[in-house]
Write a protein that holds these residues in place. Structure first.
Motif, PDB file in Angstrom:
ATOM      1  N   THR A 224      14.780  49.779  25.355  1.00 12.24           N
ATOM      2  CA  THR A 224      15.238  48.792  24.371  1.00 12.24           C
ATOM      3  C   THR A 224      14.257  47.654  24.147  1.00 12.24           C
ATOM      4  O   THR A 224      14.348  46.957  23.136  1.00 12.24           O
ATOM      5  N   LYS A 225      13.309  47.456  25.079  1.00 12.82           N
ATOM      6  CA  LYS A 225      12.351  46.370  24.953  1.00 12.82           C
ATOM      7  C   LYS A 225      10.944  46.906  25.207  1.00 12.82           C
ATOM      8  O   LYS A 225      10.723  47.705  26.123  1.00 12.82           O
ATOM      9  N   LEU A 226      10.015  46.441  24.395  1.00  9.71           N
ATOM     10  CA  LEU A 226       8.600  46.723  24.601  1.00  9.71           C
ATOM     11  C   LEU A 226       7.890  45.384  24.716  1.00  9.71           C
ATOM     12  O   LEU A 226       7.986  44.543  23.820  1.00  9.71           O
ATOM     13  N   TYR A 227       7.188  45.176  25.828  1.00 11.76           N
ATOM     14  CA  TYR A 227       6.460  43.927  26.051  1.00 11.76           C
ATOM     15  C   TYR A 227       4.978  44.164  25.796  1.00 11.76           C
ATOM     16  O   TYR A 227       4.407  45.172  26.234  1.00 11.76           O
ATOM     17  N   VAL A 228       4.358  43.237  25.073  1.00 13.21           N
ATOM     18  CA  VAL A 228       2.952  43.356  24.687  1.00 13.21           C
ATOM     19  C   VAL A 228       2.229  42.066  25.044  1.00 13.21           C
ATOM     20  O   VAL A 228       2.665  40.977  24.656  1.00 13.21           O
ATOM     21  N   LEU A 229       1.127  42.191  25.781  1.00 18.91           N
ATOM     22  CA  LEU A 229       0.253  41.052  26.048  1.00 18.91           C
ATOM     23  C   LEU A 229      -0.823  41.042  24.970  1.00 18.91           C
ATOM     24  O   LEU A 229      -1.529  42.033  24.779  1.00 18.91           O
ATOM     25  N   ASP A 230      -0.935  39.928  24.254  1.00 18.43           N
ATOM     26  CA  ASP A 230      -1.942  39.761  23.213  1.00 18.43           C
ATOM     27  C   ASP A 230      -2.889  38.657  23.645  1.00 18.43           C
ATOM     28  O   ASP A 230      -2.479  37.519  23.850  1.00 18.43           O
ATOM     29  N   HIS A 237      -7.748  31.811  21.123  1.00 16.85           N
ATOM     30  CA  HIS A 237      -8.439  32.028  22.387  1.00 16.85           C
ATOM     31  C   HIS A 237      -7.498  31.955  23.583  1.00 16.85           C
ATOM     32  O   HIS A 237      -7.948  32.016  24.716  1.00 16.85           O
ATOM     33  N   ARG A 238      -6.215  31.853  23.336  1.00 19.59           N
ATOM     34  CA  ARG A 238      -5.235  31.908  24.417  1.00 19.59           C
ATOM     35  C   ARG A 238      -4.225  33.017  24.142  1.00 19.59           C
ATOM     36  O   ARG A 238      -4.029  33.435  23.010  1.00 19.59           O
ATOM     37  N   ALA A 239      -3.608  33.473  25.220  1.00 14.87           N
ATOM     38  CA  ALA A 239      -2.783  34.673  25.150  1.00 14.87           C
ATOM     39  C   ALA A 239      -1.303  34.355  24.993  1.00 14.87           C
ATOM     40  O   ALA A 239      -0.842  33.245  25.288  1.00 14.87           O
ATOM     41  N   GLN A 240      -0.572  35.354  24.535  1.00 18.09           N
ATOM     42  CA  GLN A 240       0.880  35.327  24.500  1.00 18.09           C
ATOM     43  C   GLN A 240       1.417  36.669  24.992  1.00 18.09           C
ATOM     44  O   GLN A 240       0.732  37.688  24.907  1.00 18.09           O
ATOM     45  N   VAL A 241       2.638  36.637  25.499  1.00 15.41           N
ATOM     46  CA  VAL A 241       3.381  37.864  25.785  1.00 15.41           C
ATOM     47  C   VAL A 241       4.542  37.926  24.813  1.00 15.41           C
ATOM     48  O   VAL A 241       5.340  36.981  24.706  1.00 15.41           O
ATOM     49  N   PHE A 242       4.623  39.043  24.080  1.00 12.32           N
ATOM     50  CA  PHE A 242       5.691  39.252  23.116  1.00 12.32           C
ATOM     51  C   PHE A 242       6.723  40.233  23.667  1.00 12.32           C
ATOM     52  O   PHE A 242       6.385  41.192  24.360  1.00 12.32           O
ATOM     53  N   GLU A 243       7.968  39.979  23.322  1.00 10.32           N
ATOM     54  CA  GLU A 243       9.056  40.909  23.603  1.00 10.32           C
ATOM     55  C   GLU A 243       9.497  41.508  22.271  1.00 10.32           C
ATOM     56  O   GLU A 243       9.975  40.793  21.395  1.00 10.32           O
ATOM     57  N   PHE A 244       9.309  42.813  22.108  1.00  6.45           N
ATOM     58  CA  PHE A 244       9.755  43.504  20.910  1.00  6.45           C
ATOM     59  C   PHE A 244      11.027  44.271  21.237  1.00  6.45           C
ATOM     60  O   PHE A 244      11.077  45.033  22.207  1.00  6.45           O
ATOM     61  N   THR A 245      12.062  44.051  20.438  1.00  8.47           N
ATOM     62  CA  THR A 245      13.327  44.764  20.606  1.00  8.47           C
ATOM     63  C   THR A 245      13.303  46.024  19.754  1.00  8.47           C
ATOM     64  O   THR A 245      12.975  45.982  18.572  1.00  8.47           O
ATOM     65  N   THR A 246      13.630  47.162  20.370  1.00  9.03           N
ATOM     66  CA  THR A 246      13.628  48.431  19.647  1.00  9.03           C
ATOM     67  C   THR A 246      15.057  48.949  19.496  1.00  9.03           C
ATOM     68  O   THR A 246      15.900  48.729  20.370  1.00  9.03           O
ATOM     69  N   PRO A 247      15.337  49.669  18.375  1.00  7.57           N
ATOM     70  CA  PRO A 247      14.416  49.882  17.255  1.00  7.57           C
ATOM     71  C   PRO A 247      14.303  48.621  16.393  1.00  7.57           C
ATOM     72  O   PRO A 247      15.046  47.668  16.588  1.00  7.57           O
ATOM     73  N   GLY A 248      13.396  48.643  15.453  1.00 12.54           N
ATOM     74  CA  GLY A 248      13.209  47.516  14.562  1.00 12.54           C
ATOM     75  C   GLY A 248      12.016  46.662  14.892  1.00 12.54           C
ATOM     76  O   GLY A 248      11.411  46.050  14.026  1.00 12.54           O
ATOM     77  N   SER A 267       3.365  44.372  33.374  1.00 11.49           N
ATOM     78  CA  SER A 267       4.220  45.454  33.855  1.00 11.49           C
ATOM     79  C   SER A 267       5.657  44.975  33.945  1.00 11.49           C
ATOM     80  O   SER A 267       5.923  43.850  34.387  1.00 11.49           O
ATOM     81  N   VAL A 268       6.571  45.836  33.528  1.00 10.15           N
ATOM     82  CA  VAL A 268       8.004  45.540  33.593  1.00 10.15           C
ATOM     83  C   VAL A 268       8.560  46.102  34.893  1.00 10.15           C
ATOM     84  O   VAL A 268       8.272  47.247  35.264  1.00 10.15           O
ATOM     85  N   ALA A 269       9.358  45.298  35.599  1.00 14.54           N
ATOM     86  CA  ALA A 269       9.901  45.698  36.890  1.00 14.54           C
ATOM     87  C   ALA A 269      11.399  45.437  36.939  1.00 14.54           C
ATOM     88  O   ALA A 269      11.982  44.829  36.038  1.00 14.54           O
ATOM     89  N   ASP A 270      12.015  45.876  38.023  1.00 11.46           N
ATOM     90  CA  ASP A 270      13.432  45.583  38.310  1.00 11.46           C
ATOM     91  C   ASP A 270      14.336  45.993  37.152  1.00 11.46           C
ATOM     92  O   ASP A 270      15.228  45.244  36.740  1.00 11.46           O
ATOM     93  N   SER A 271      14.101  47.220  36.621  1.00  4.57           N
ATOM     94  CA  SER A 271      14.913  47.751  35.513  1.00  4.57           C
ATOM     95  C   SER A 271      14.918  46.815  34.309  1.00  4.57           C
ATOM     96  O   SER A 271      15.909  46.698  33.599  1.00  4.57           O
ATOM     97  N   GLY A 272      13.793  46.138  34.111  1.00  9.79           N
ATOM     98  CA  GLY A 272      13.658  45.260  32.956  1.00  9.79           C
ATOM     99  C   GLY A 272      13.963  43.805  33.228  1.00  9.79           C
ATOM    100  O   GLY A 272      13.879  42.981  32.317  1.00  9.79           O
ATOM    101  N   ALA A 273      14.296  43.455  34.461  1.00 12.04           N
ATOM    102  CA  ALA A 273      14.664  42.076  34.774  1.00 12.04           C
ATOM    103  C   ALA A 273      13.459  41.152  34.906  1.00 12.04           C
ATOM    104  O   ALA A 273      13.579  39.941  34.723  1.00 12.04           O
TER     105      ALA A 273
END
Length: 335
Positions: A224-230, A237-248, A267-273
């Motif tokens: 249900t969630k895809l996490y992306v480090l950009d 010049h600085r990073a963000q972590v995005f949480e994408f909710t799927t689908p959509g 990396s996602v751990a603890d069943s997404g926690a």
């Protein structure tokens, strides 16, 4: 052939360049600058007001310290084996397996077609390793995505050539029949792709804003969630972590205001926690609680210098170290 930016040089060259005081400022998304490898001593690693420092003293220690495996870029874990990409002591790109008991390193693949392996994941049954290479020569574009038997053998391109430019990371999708790959479209748009492992066909899952230079990514177990480090999304010049909710693929920012060493780690751990990610400047391993309760800096005992990849397995997290001056190639944390 698109010229390979200096960010895609092997890490020995990157280590020299990062020692220079000048910092690139190019934010052109078609050729993103390598500010994510900058070792700026700015200690602002996260703008979350709930961030605190963990002083619990978890067992952060060496997991792999092998002189023949000089620079570890990314890692994936099973119960008894780590699989990692990086460079050997002669500077050749390699895919290795490492016994978690004893740390013995076995080379599974070395040299071409690899140039700058930047991501790794494992099939659901553990029989196949998938590797993304941000710079390998695949015709009209830079980079490729490959499959490799987990016992070693031949790297096979999985059909993404000509579709995904500069693939930064690869992670197994929910159900095990697809992988997600970060990179760029043929038009230079930052994107996350879904690749069918049966056919090799790649399709765009999400592209354009808010992405600028997507590197590492991981999905929750339930899909249900895809996490992306950009590495450049915050301000060029600085990073963000995005949480994408799927689908959509609706997005939310869960961390920002930090810098990361190419290609970064997430990396996602603890069943997404929990979402772990790495930072540089103030080298850190961060743990974001997906329930919104805050972000914690893990006590790494000052051992990290240029952390990059991170993965989790049950109650352990593994962090790669790209600095050849570091004490180990991969560190582990039991929690």
């Amino acid at each position: 052939m698109i010229p390979i930016p200096w960010r895609l040089l092997p890490l020995p060259a990157l280590a020299f360049l990062m020692a220079c005081p000048a910092k690139p400022t190019d934010t052109d998304t078609s050729e993103p600058s390598d500010a994510d490898t900058d070792t700026d001593t700015d200690t602002d690693t996260d703008t979350d007001s709930d961030t605190d420092t963990d002083t619990g003293g978890e067992a952060f220690a060496e997991a792999v310290n092998d002189a023949t495996f000089r620079e570890a870029i990314d890692v994936v874990a099973t119960a008894d084996t780590l699989y990692a990409v990086g460079f050997d002591d002669e500077g050749s790109p390699v895919v290795v397996s490492v016994a978690t008991s004893g740390g013995a390193v076995t080379v599974l693949a070395s040299g071409g077609p690899l140039v700058m392996p930047s991501g790794i994941c494992l099939s659901a049954d553990g029989s196949t390793v998938y590797v993304s290479d941000v710079a390998s020569d695949q015709g009209t574009m830079n980079g490729g995505v490959y499959s490799l038997p987990s016992g070693g053998g031949t790297l096979t391109e999985i059909g993404t050539a000509g579709t995904i430019d500069r693939p930064g990371d690869v992670t197994l999708g929910h159900g095990g029949s697809t992988v997600y790959v970060s990179g760029f479209t043929s038009e230079g748009q930052p994107a996350v792709f879904s690749v069918d492992l049966g056919t090799g066909a790649a399709s765009v899952a999400v592209q354009g804003a808010p992405l600028v230079d997507p590197t590492q990514l991981d999905q929750t177990e339930d899909g249900t969630k895809l996490y992306v480090l950009d590495s450049l999304a915050a301000d060029g010049h600085r990073a963000q972590v995005f949480e994408f909710t799927t689908p959509g693929f609706t997005s939310a920012v869960v961390a920002e205001g930090f810098q990361t060493n190419f290609p970064g780690g997430l990396s996602v751990a603890d069943s997404g926690a929990t979402v772990f990610y790495t930072t540089v400047g103030d080298p850190s391993l961060m743990a974001y609680a997906t329930d919104g309760s805050g972000t914690e800096e893990i006590d790494t005992l000052g051992l990290l210098e240029l952390p990059a990849g991170v993965c989790t397995y049950t109650d352990a997290v593994y962090v790669t170290e790209t600095s050849s001056l570091g004490g180990a190639d991969i560190y582990s944390l039991s929690y």
